[in-house]
Design a protein around this motif. Sequence first.
Motif, short mmCIF file in Angstrom:
data_model
loop_
_atom_site.label_atom_id
_atom_site.label_comp_id
_atom_site.label_asym_id
_atom_site.label_seq_id
_atom_site.Cartn_x
_atom_site.Cartn_y
_atom_site.Cartn_z
N MET A 37 0.83 -1.21 0.00
CA MET A 37 0.00 0.00 0.00
C MET A 37 0.86 1.25 0.00
N GLY A 38 0.51 2.19 -0.87
CA GLY A 38 1.11 3.52 -0.84
C GLY A 38 0.17 4.48 -0.15
N LEU A 39 0.72 5.43 0.62
CA LEU A 39 -0.10 6.39 1.35
C LEU A 39 0.46 7.80 1.22
N CYS A 40 -0.43 8.78 1.20
CA CYS A 40 -0.03 10.19 1.31
C CYS A 40 -1.13 10.91 2.09
N LYS A 41 -0.81 12.07 2.65
CA LYS A 41 -1.74 12.77 3.53
C LYS A 41 -1.83 14.24 3.19
N ASN A 42 -2.92 14.87 3.67
CA ASN A 42 -2.98 16.31 3.54
C ASN A 42 -2.36 16.97 4.77
N ASP A 43 -2.26 18.28 4.77
CA ASP A 43 -1.52 19.00 5.80
C ASP A 43 -2.19 18.94 7.17
N LEU A 44 -3.45 18.55 7.23
CA LEU A 44 -4.15 18.52 8.51
C LEU A 44 -3.84 17.26 9.32
N VAL A 45 -3.32 16.24 8.66
CA VAL A 45 -2.99 14.98 9.34
C VAL A 45 -1.63 15.11 10.00
N THR A 46 -1.54 14.77 11.28
CA THR A 46 -0.27 14.84 11.99
C THR A 46 0.60 13.62 11.65
N GLU A 47 1.91 13.74 11.93
CA GLU A 47 2.81 12.61 11.70
C GLU A 47 2.41 11.42 12.57
N GLU A 48 1.98 11.69 13.79
CA GLU A 48 1.55 10.62 14.69
C GLU A 48 0.34 9.88 14.11
N GLU A 49 -0.61 10.62 13.56
CA GLU A 49 -1.79 10.00 12.95
C GLU A 49 -1.41 9.19 11.72
N MET A 50 -0.48 9.74 10.92
CA MET A 50 -0.03 9.03 9.73
C MET A 50 0.67 7.72 10.12
N ASN A 51 1.51 7.77 11.13
CA ASN A 51 2.20 6.56 11.59
C ASN A 51 1.21 5.54 12.12
#
Length: 264
Positions: free
Chosen positions: A129-143
């Motif tokens: 799976m590849g993932l990317c996020k918008n600026d509102l998502v924190t690094e902790e949430e992404m992890n």
Amino acid sequence: MKIGFIGCGNMATAMIRGILESGSAKAGEIIASAKSQGTKRKIKEELGICPAEDNREVAESAQVIFLAVKPLYYEEVIEEIRDYVKEDQVIVTIAPGKTLKWLGEAFGKPVKIIRTMPNTPAMVKEGMMGLCKNDLVTEEEMNQICRLCESFGQAEEVPERLMDVVVGVSGSSPAYVFLFIEALADAAVADGMPRTQAYKFAAQSVLGSAKMVLETGMHPAVLKDMVCSPGGTTMEAVRVLEEKGLRSAVIEASKACVKKAGDM
């Protein structure tokens, strides 16, 4: 953490099974919605999780919401749930072509969005799976989402400009590999091998070859050359594959897939 799935088809089912079997979440912490009564029964009986009455219930109760419907239904589903989505929730999409910009505009308000592209080997916990996020998502949430997704395979963050490439190289590519396995087995059947046995020989060869690439770290060309003895059978087969344009066909197919993803 309550995890919600809007849509519970094959991909969502594979993801849910991986999450449950890894212990990343308990059955009582997952809720899913589906249109058909048959799928709702499957949610309860086969997965042991809570079936939602509708999509709005998922949006109201889950902290992380996976939009696991087909791309053509995204606009309709987002319109249905957007008034119920709160600023502390994380929306995870699995649809090709739906950019972070498009998704943000569809919700019409600031929403934490992670865009992903899984693939069907998640069904055997070998997904990519590849993932990317918008600026509102924190690094902790992404992890946190990455760890969740690693329960059914591997997950890797990529810049959004590469998400359509992810569709070509992993999202859709299992179909190319299945086609290759089928063709390889057909050749064996043509030479007298029983079909069931031919599928096993072909599939195991592909599995083993893939593991060699991943576990040795060697370049595929080097691994190929290790099999190609001078004047041998493998070199003759490789010569024919090159003559017939296998390499070019795969590249062109993947590029067409990437273009299609970008146009969706």
